[in-house]
Write a protein that holds these residues in place. Structure first.
Motif, mmCIF file in Angstrom:
data_model
loop_
_atom_site.group_PDB
_atom_site.id
_atom_site.type_symbol
_atom_site.label_atom_id
_atom_site.label_comp_id
_atom_site.label_asym_id
_atom_site.label_seq_id
_atom_site.Cartn_x
_atom_site.Cartn_y
_atom_site.Cartn_z
ATOM 1 N N ARG A 62 0.654 -1.194 0.044
ATOM 2 C CA ARG A 62 -0.241 0.010 -0.332
ATOM 3 C C ARG A 62 0.945 1.089 0.047
ATOM 4 O O ARG A 62 2.189 1.286 0.627
ATOM 5 N N GLY A 63 0.946 1.746 -1.454
ATOM 6 C CA GLY A 63 1.269 3.902 -0.933
ATOM 7 C C GLY A 63 3.071 3.311 -1.836
ATOM 8 O O GLY A 63 3.335 4.442 -1.548
ATOM 9 N N ALA A 64 3.114 2.057 -2.018
ATOM 10 C CA ALA A 64 4.624 1.191 -2.304
ATOM 11 C C ALA A 64 4.848 2.127 -4.035
ATOM 12 O O ALA A 64 4.263 1.936 -4.773
ATOM 13 N N SER A 65 5.948 2.706 -4.358
ATOM 14 C CA SER A 65 5.856 3.159 -5.930
ATOM 15 C C SER A 65 6.906 2.309 -6.300
ATOM 16 O O SER A 65 7.609 2.302 -7.788
ATOM 17 N N PRO A 75 1.616 -18.805 -4.866
ATOM 18 C CA PRO A 75 1.371 -17.789 -5.684
ATOM 19 C C PRO A 75 1.127 -16.361 -4.785
ATOM 20 O O PRO A 75 0.126 -16.303 -4.216
ATOM 21 N N VAL A 76 1.328 -15.430 -5.946
ATOM 22 C CA VAL A 76 0.997 -14.332 -5.895
ATOM 23 C C VAL A 76 -0.763 -13.726 -6.687
ATOM 24 O O VAL A 76 -0.913 -14.336 -7.101
ATOM 25 N N GLN A 77 -0.897 -12.859 -5.462
ATOM 26 C CA GLN A 77 -2.680 -12.620 -5.578
ATOM 27 C C GLN A 77 -2.456 -11.366 -6.075
ATOM 28 O O GLN A 77 -2.070 -10.773 -5.284
ATOM 29 N N PRO A 78 -3.293 -10.965 -7.493
ATOM 30 C CA PRO A 78 -3.352 -9.904 -7.832
ATOM 31 C C PRO A 78 -3.625 -8.714 -6.925
ATOM 32 O O PRO A 78 -3.300 -8.124 -7.346
ATOM 33 N N GLY A 79 -4.574 -8.723 -6.207
ATOM 34 C CA GLY A 79 -5.506 -8.177 -5.070
ATOM 35 C C GLY A 79 -4.546 -7.528 -4.349
ATOM 36 O O GLY A 79 -4.850 -6.480 -3.952
ATOM 37 N N TRP A 80 -3.781 -8.162 -3.757
ATOM 38 C CA TRP A 80 -2.084 -7.464 -3.252
ATOM 39 C C TRP A 80 -1.952 -6.109 -3.917
ATOM 40 O O TRP A 80 -0.884 -5.181 -3.337
ATOM 41 N N LEU A 81 -1.420 -6.461 -5.389
ATOM 42 C CA LEU A 81 -1.055 -5.015 -5.502
ATOM 43 C C LEU A 81 -1.954 -3.635 -6.120
ATOM 44 O O LEU A 81 -1.264 -2.527 -5.898
ATOM 45 N N ASP A 82 -2.938 -4.002 -5.406
ATOM 46 C CA ASP A 82 -4.068 -2.835 -5.264
ATOM 47 C C ASP A 82 -3.754 -1.232 -5.161
ATOM 48 O O ASP A 82 -4.093 -0.268 -5.256
ATOM 49 N N GLY A 83 -3.205 -1.093 -3.237
ATOM 50 C CA GLY A 83 -2.738 -0.255 -2.914
ATOM 51 C C GLY A 83 -1.188 0.236 -4.118
ATOM 52 O O GLY A 83 -0.534 1.333 -3.388
ATOM 53 N N LEU A 84 -0.349 -0.140 -4.458
ATOM 54 C CA LEU A 84 0.418 0.112 -4.945
ATOM 55 C C LEU A 84 -0.150 1.590 -6.336
ATOM 56 O O LEU A 84 -0.602 2.157 -6.747
ATOM 57 N N LEU A 85 1.464 2.884 -6.160
ATOM 58 C CA LEU A 85 1.538 4.086 -6.633
ATOM 59 C C LEU A 85 1.101 3.168 -7.721
ATOM 60 O O LEU A 85 1.743 2.833 -8.844
ATOM 61 N N PRO A 86 0.391 4.487 -8.873
ATOM 62 C CA PRO A 86 -0.134 4.294 -10.301
ATOM 63 C C PRO A 86 1.578 4.223 -11.005
ATOM 64 O O PRO A 86 2.435 4.971 -10.054
ATOM 65 N N GLY A 87 1.507 3.786 -11.956
ATOM 66 C CA GLY A 87 3.257 3.581 -12.664
ATOM 67 C C GLY A 87 4.154 2.290 -11.523
ATOM 68 O O GLY A 87 5.842 2.637 -11.786
ATOM 69 N N ALA A 88 3.777 2.101 -10.509
ATOM 70 C CA ALA A 88 5.598 1.604 -9.749
ATOM 71 C C ALA A 88 6.045 0.696 -10.460
ATOM 72 O O ALA A 88 4.815 -0.477 -11.845
ATOM 73 N N LEU A 89 7.124 0.365 -9.795
ATOM 74 C CA LEU A 89 8.202 -0.515 -10.724
ATOM 75 C C LEU A 89 8.019 -1.430 -9.010
ATOM 76 O O LEU A 89 8.006 -1.886 -8.392
#
Ligand SMILES: NC(=O)c1ccc[n+]([C@@H]2O[C@H](COP(=O)([O-])OP(=O)(O)OC[C@H]3O[C@@H](n4cnc5c(N)ncnc54)[C@H](O)[C@@H]3O)[C@@H](O)[C@H]2O)c1
Length: 428
Positions: A373-376, A389-403
């Motif tokens: 959450r909130g990570a770039s 395995p990685v659950q795509p929902g875990w990525l919801d809080g990433l900042l837009p365009g995150a690496l």
């Protein structure tokens, strides 16, 4: 046939080995300098994550305590009372490139007053060549015993992998090094109590010592090759894992996977132990040294990737998934993943890390989603249960365009998902 054994050092190796004897009805006493660990074990609790099938190490420990076949002590007199065989499994730490023989020297000093005729000693610690002779055999002989006649000593390196300790203690062949045949035979008899696989004998301590280091150093060098190959594959817009998969279809080729570096005590220390010995002989080991340096450099290279990631306002945040030194592990000693987390903090990032098996770091949070959450920038560094395995929902809080930096192939097959979310994937 030995009926009572003493295991010195009750860590990742010593405890499962002691319990391997104990659950086969051999009386196994464990000796450790840590009073806290001894108390914990005698109270029926272990922090290790080993299991054998359905039975956890804690259940095995409790069963053996109840049966009276296992006990732990910090008192050498108690540990060596009436014992037939001693297995030494302490570690030799490395600090600033130098080997610390202290734990072994102290273990030997505590053993010597309790030596008696008929005893068999197995050194299982990974050591620089020459260690068994200079630090153990000479101490035994100085105490008035003749090796191979009235007391027996062999170097029998440990090969188990953390997480598979019980299965591998029983199934992985071992080597036994000793100059005299009776010591080799006695050591083989001790090993046969827990091992259902062959012992390979050699007539010097040093050959077995160096062979153990070669096993570890070749894995280190193998990963270094894969690491370099991965860099070339990436530059060619290829998946390194696909290239390695194809390469390994050759029956005589076995490249290991690249990753965030090589950690733990075993593999990185092997080069230091070899270099210790080489330095005494005025030899250089340039290839092993280069491989070590290649692996050592990876965490910092991964940290530098974050500097190119898009930043939000304020202090940038980085997420780290996995802190252990390898997959499916609770061990974070010399962990490259931990070095990535610490390197990011040193570069000014706020780090949130999640690892379901590792504990004790202030920057740890309870879930992978919370870390993200909130990570770039997000680092996926270790394949742990609960992260794979990685659950795509875990990525919801990433900042837009995150690496997303994927060092273990956790995002293989999720490329489209990342593109759809506008995230950039950098993978090894
Ligand atoms: N961890 C592995 O998977 C693995 C695999 C193969 C080989 N090895 C080798 O086995 C050895 C032990 O590794 P580990 O991971 O179990 O280490 P560890 O640090 O987990 O355990 C070592 C234990 O020895 C104790 N100890 C230290 N000095 C002592 C002394 N003088 N007397 C009694 N106890 C003492 C410590 O308190 C500790 O509990 C090392 O040489 C390592 O390289 C480890």
């Amino acid at each position: 046939m030995p009926r009572r054994v003493t295991i010195v050092g009750l860590g990742f190796v010593g405890l499962p080995v002691a319990l391997s004897f104990a659950r086969r009805g051999i009386v196994a006493k464990g000796l450790d300098v840590s009073e806290a660990l001894v108390g914990e074990l005698n109270a029926g609790s272990s922090r290790l994550l080993e299991s054998d099938g359905e039975e956890t190490i804690t259940q095995i420990l409790r069963r053996c305590l109840e049966a009276g076949t296992f006990s732990a002590t910090a008192d050498p007199a108690q540990a060596y009372l009436d014992t037939d065989a001693v297995l030494i499994s302490v570690g030799l730490p490395v600090s600033e490139g130098r080997v610390d023989f202290g734990p072994l020297d102290r273990a030997v000093a505590a053993l010597v007053p309790h030596l008696r005729k008929g005893l068999t000693i197995l050194l299982r610690t990974t050591v620089p060549p020459g260690t068994t002779r200079r630090r153990l055999a000479e101490a035994v002989e100085a105490a008035g015993f003749t090796l191979g006649q009235d007391l027996f000593l062999a170097y029998v390196p440990e090969r188990l992998a953390e997480g598979r300790a019980f299965a591998e203690t029983a199934s992985v062949p071992v080597s036994i090094g000793a100059p005299d045949p009776l010591s080799r035979q006695k050591a083989a008899e001790v090993m046969a109590l827990i091992l259902d696989a062959p012992c390979h004998e050699t007539d010097s301590y040093e050959a077995a010592e160096l062979a153990k280091l070669a096993e570890n150093a070749q894995r280190d060098a193998n990963v270094a090759l894969s690491q370099e190959l991965a860099a070339l594959a990436r530059a060619l817009h290829l998946s390194s894992r696909e290239v390695i998969r194809l390469t390994n279809t050759h029956p005589r080729v076995r490249l290991l996977d690249p990753g965030p570096g090589v950690g733990g005590a075993c593999l990185p220390n092997a080069y230091v132990y070899m270099a210790h010995s080489a330095a005494e002989l005025r030899l250089e080991l340039p290839t092993f040294r280069a491989a070590r340096a290649t692996n050592e450099a990876v965490p910092e290279q991964l940290v530098d990737l974050a500097l190119g990631a898009p930043r939000g306002n304020g202090r940038p945040k980085a997420a780290v998934w996995g802190l252990a030194m390898k997959d499916n592990s609770m061990d974070d000693r010399q962990s490259p993943a931990l070095r990535v987390a610490e390197g990011l903090i040193a570069k000014g990032f706020l780090v949130s890390a999640h690892d379901p098996l590792v504990t004790g770091h202030t920057f740890q949070v309870a879930t992978p989603a919370e870390a993200a959450r909130g990570a770039s920038v997000l680092y996926a560094l270790v394949r742990q249960p609960g992260l794979d395995p990685v659950q795509p929902g875990w990525l919801d809080g990433l900042l837009p365009g995150a690496l997303v930096v994927d060092a273990r192939g956790l995002f293989a097959g999720l490329g489209d998902e990342l593109r759809r979310r506008g995230l950039t994937l950098w993978s090894l």
